[in-house]
Design a protein around this motif. Structure first.
Motif, PDB file in Angstrom:
ATOM      1  N   ASP A 146       0.819  -1.216   0.000  1.00 34.38           N
ATOM      2  CA  ASP A 146       0.000   0.000   0.000  1.00 34.38           C
ATOM      3  C   ASP A 146       0.852   1.265   0.000  1.00 34.38           C
ATOM      4  OD1 ASP A 146      -2.378  -1.409   0.009  1.00 34.38           O
ATOM      5  OD2 ASP A 146      -2.476  -1.518   2.189  1.00 34.38           O
TER       6      ASP A 146
ATOM      7  N   TYR B 151       4.461   1.601  -0.716  1.00 32.26           N
ATOM      8  CA  TYR B 151       5.547   1.819  -1.679  1.00 32.26           C
ATOM      9  C   TYR B 151       5.190   1.476  -3.122  1.00 32.26           C
ATOM     10  CZ  TYR B 151       8.609   2.964   2.189  1.00 32.26           C
ATOM     11  OH  TYR B 151       9.181   3.589   3.275  1.00 32.26           O
ATOM     12  N   THR B 152       3.987   0.974  -3.360  1.00 35.99           N
ATOM     13  CA  THR B 152       3.608   0.707  -4.759  1.00 35.99           C
ATOM     14  C   THR B 152       2.263   1.341  -5.102  1.00 35.99           C
ATOM     15  OG1 THR B 152       2.556  -1.436  -4.293  1.00 35.99           O
ATOM     16  CG2 THR B 152       4.904  -1.473  -4.740  1.00 35.99           C
ATOM     17  N   ARG B 153       1.982   2.513  -4.514  1.00 41.05           N
ATOM     18  CA  ARG B 153       0.721   3.200  -4.803  1.00 41.05           C
ATOM     19  C   ARG B 153       0.648   3.644  -6.256  1.00 41.05           C
ATOM     20  NH1 ARG B 153       2.102   6.052  -0.601  1.00 41.05           N
ATOM     21  NH2 ARG B 153       2.088   8.127  -1.505  1.00 41.05           N
ATOM     22  N   ARG B 154       1.802   3.886  -6.854  1.00 46.57           N
ATOM     23  CA  ARG B 154       1.809   4.361  -8.235  1.00 46.57           C
ATOM     24  C   ARG B 154       2.415   3.310  -9.167  1.00 46.57           C
ATOM     25  NH1 ARG B 154       1.733   8.861  -5.138  1.00 46.57           N
ATOM     26  NH2 ARG B 154       0.753  10.733  -5.963  1.00 46.57           N
TER      27      ARG B 154
END
Lengths: 336, 94, 235
Positions: free
Chosen positions: B40, B42-45
């Motif tokens: 959630d 570090y990979t939101r984008r």
């Protein structure tokens, strides 16, 4: 919508800072890699390097304050998620406030590399021992405040933060590069949302002007006291933590905002705002620094509310954190 | 005030073919939650296709004080690098 | 229950969209209030997913903002569970209550989206396929927390059991037509978390027909206030 030229330029600077960080990492450092030599060579100090105590303490204070600001900053904007006037705006605002929590977490992680624990940082915020940006002690009274905050408050924050992408402390510089890249979306959406209001119905337009009137001076105050009164600046500059003075950054912000306000068709609430040919900058009225100090010391419109909210969330979550810890402990024992 | 929640270091593989790279850290009560929070946070984008989480306490780091004895000896072993070897003209695929 | 035709009848796009919209509005109440900052980010993610699904589903039935902002509570087709406060009473926000609610809701959404993805309508199937992945993650998130709360401390166990007892009756309307499949997802989680599955007795319903609890009109009053104050305005 017309482009936000200043924001484009700032984003370019973030990318340059990232390139400079890589380039510096490639350079050979001649001789001793002492703290002073690393700083002089414009390279990065990393967590386990030797560093002066004051450098460490100053960075912890600054990064923590920055992280706390992100976390407290969720409240004034979170205030309008439930009432966002379209589903598209609701999604944008929710994503933005979520990003702020994310940025707070990146920054807490950077602070922790300096040897302070998250628990200590939480406690320092909850007890008021460490501060957060005073801007978040002002209330969000209308939807237009979401636009004004995006444009002015995030704009001021980016002007402040872009130079930090070149900060001498590696983890902070890297966190700031990530934060600034994500924040550029915040400023753009704010400006665009304000633009729509300014082009909208008379009521929307009045709402937009009122928001700009209320947020302009607090935004100027975000750059801190005038250089003459700033206590931490000189040493921070020497250590390449800070790279421009408060007044330099404030001027840069004013110069950026004036043409942007013209495109919006909104007025900045300063009758003395004029172009100074000689200086090559806009002359402007300084914010009320006595008010800033009052707000910093705890007597802004929302200081008590913001702190009570944070403390309440922390207290009400205690049983959940305890449960998770107990569950993890039971499982560790079961495995062992 | 806060019970001390363990610290996890997060490594993200951005794309297939790249190594996992250190992305940052976070706090979580256990590995399963750490992995989910890492997703959630570090990979939101869409920054990743794979995540590792490692308890920060399980990482043993070399000390900057030992930097010279650890890393300098490698500096004169240029024969470990392929560019050290001059090849005769015309040799391909080597 | 089997066969595509039967499954397709379990899906009403507007009802599904309203479930997701009202759920997003509820979940967003957690912003800046979660037990940890990491969980704050996670809950906002789930709220964003719900909102995204709601927008796609509402757009199949008309203008998303017209539907979200101009209908009264009698016009909404969401199940009652979605609109309930995320705690024992109005204005309450309880994490155990929220995770129980999310477990029940996301299990039902997963099944209905799965059916949607398998349906004949290509556009709707695309929405379903995207939402299936999201619901799977939501269900996993709720499951992780149910295990931790159920198996954590005495207090957390008691609180989450109370939440389950309070919310369980609303599962009947929620999972109408997919009850067996829904129980097959939910019951094993409750068992693993050491929680007692409540007996089936009271079966509140009416949401799908626009007869809601007292809570929905409060939620809508807040959600719609600004939009309704400026008729015809663009945002």
């Amino acid at each position: 919508m017309p482009g936000v030229a200043g924001a484009e330029r700032l984003l370019g600077e973030v990318e340059e800072a990232e390139a400079a960080l890589r380039e510096a990492a490639e350079r050979e450092l001649d001789g001793e890699a002492s703290f002073d030599a690393v700083i002089a060579a414009d390279q990065k100090i990393e967590p386990r390097d030797a560093m002066p105590d004051a450098y460490r303490a100053g960075l912890i204070r600054q990064i923590a304050q920055h992280a706390h600001s992100e976390i407290i900053g969720m409240q004034p904007e979170g205030n309008w998620i439930s009432r966002a006037p379209s589903l598209r705006r609701k999604a944008i605002l929710l994503a933005k406030v979520q990003d702020e929590a994310g940025h707070g977490l990146y920054l807490y992680a950077a602070a922790e590399t300096l040897g302070v624990s998250r628990q200590e940082l939480d406690t320092a915020l909850l007890t008021g021992k460490q501060k957060y940006s005073s801007i978040f002690n002002y209330p969000t009274l209308s939807w237009a405040d979401m636009g004004a905050i995006g444009w002015l408050v995030d704009g001021a924050a980016i002007v402040n933060q872009v130079p930090l992408c070149r900060c001498s402390y590696g983890p902070y510089a890297r966190a700031m590069i990530r934060v600034c890249k994500e924040e550029s979306f915040h400023q753009r959406q704010g400006y665009q949302s304000l633009y729509v209001l300014a082009q909208g119905t008379p009521a929307q337009r009045a709402m937009a002007q009122d928001a700009v009137d209320r947020w302009w001076y607090p935004s100027l105050a975000m750059f801190g006291p005038p250089d003459a009164d700033s206590t931490h600046s000189a040493q921070s500059m020497a250590w390449k933590v800070k790279r421009f003075s408060n007044d330099e950054l404030r001027q840069r912000f004013v110069d950026m905002c004036v043409p942007q306000a013209e495109i919006l068709g909104l007025t900045l609430p300063d009758p003395d705002l004029t172009w100074n040919e000689q200086r090559g900058h806009y002359d402007y009225t300084a914010p009320d620094f006595e008010e800033l100090m009052r707000v910093v010391k705890g007597d802004g419109p929302c200081n008590r509310q913001r702190m009570a909210h944070r403390n309440r969330a922390h207290e009400e979550g205690a049983w959940v954190r305890e449960a998770a810890a107990a569950y993890a402990e039971k499982n560790r024992k079961a495995v062992a | 005030m806060t019970s001390d929640v363990p610290l996890w270091e997060v490594f993200v593989r951005a794309r297939r073919g790249l190594a996992h790279t250190h992305a940052g850290s976070l706090h979580a009560p256990d590995a399963d939650m750490a992995l989910r929070h890492a997703r959630d946070l570090y990979t939101r984008r869409q920054e990743g296709v794979s995540i590792w989480v490692v308890p920060a306490t399980e990482i043993t780091a070399s000390s900057p004080d030992e930097k010279d004895s650890f890393f300098d000896p490698a500096a004169d072993k240029i024969y470990r690098h392929p560019t050290f070897y001059e090849l005769p003209e015309g040799v391909a695929h080597l | 229950m089997s066969g595509l035709a039967e499954r397709a009848t379990t899906v009403d796009l507007l009802a599904l969209g309203d479930d997701a919209l009202i759920a997003a509005q509820r979940l967003a109440e957690w912003v800046s209030r979660a037990p940890t900052l990491e969980e704050d980010v996670a809950l906002a993610n789930i709220a964003l997913d719900q909102l995204g699904a709601a927008r796609m589903l509402l757009a199949t039935a008309g203008d998303e903002d017209e539907l979200a902002y101009r209908r009264d509570d009698r016009g909404f087709r969401n199940c009652l569970l979605a609109e309930l406060p995320l705690g024992p009473g109005r204005g309450d926000l309880d994490f155990g209550w929220t995770m129980t609610w999310l477990l029940m809701l996301s299990a039902a959404q997963l099944l209905r989206y799965t059916d949607l993805a398998a349906g004949a309508d290509e556009h709707a199937a695309g929405i379903g396929a995207k939402a299936v992945k999201e619901s799977t993650y939501h269900l996993d998130h709720a499951t992780q927390w149910m295990l931790r709360l159920g198996g954590g401390t005495e207090q957390s166990h008691r609180r989450v059991q109370e939440a389950l007892d309070g919310l369980w009756p609303y599962g009947h309307e929620l999972a109408e037509g997919i009850r067996d499949r829904w129980l097959a997802l939910v019951e094993p989680v409750l068992a693993e978390a050491g929680l007692t599955r409540p007996a089936d007795r009271w079966r509140p319903d009416g949401g799908r027909a626009g007869r809601h609890t007292e809570h929905l009109s409060f939620l809508l009053a807040e959600m719609q206030s600004l939009h309704r104050a400026h008729p015809g305005a663009q945002w």
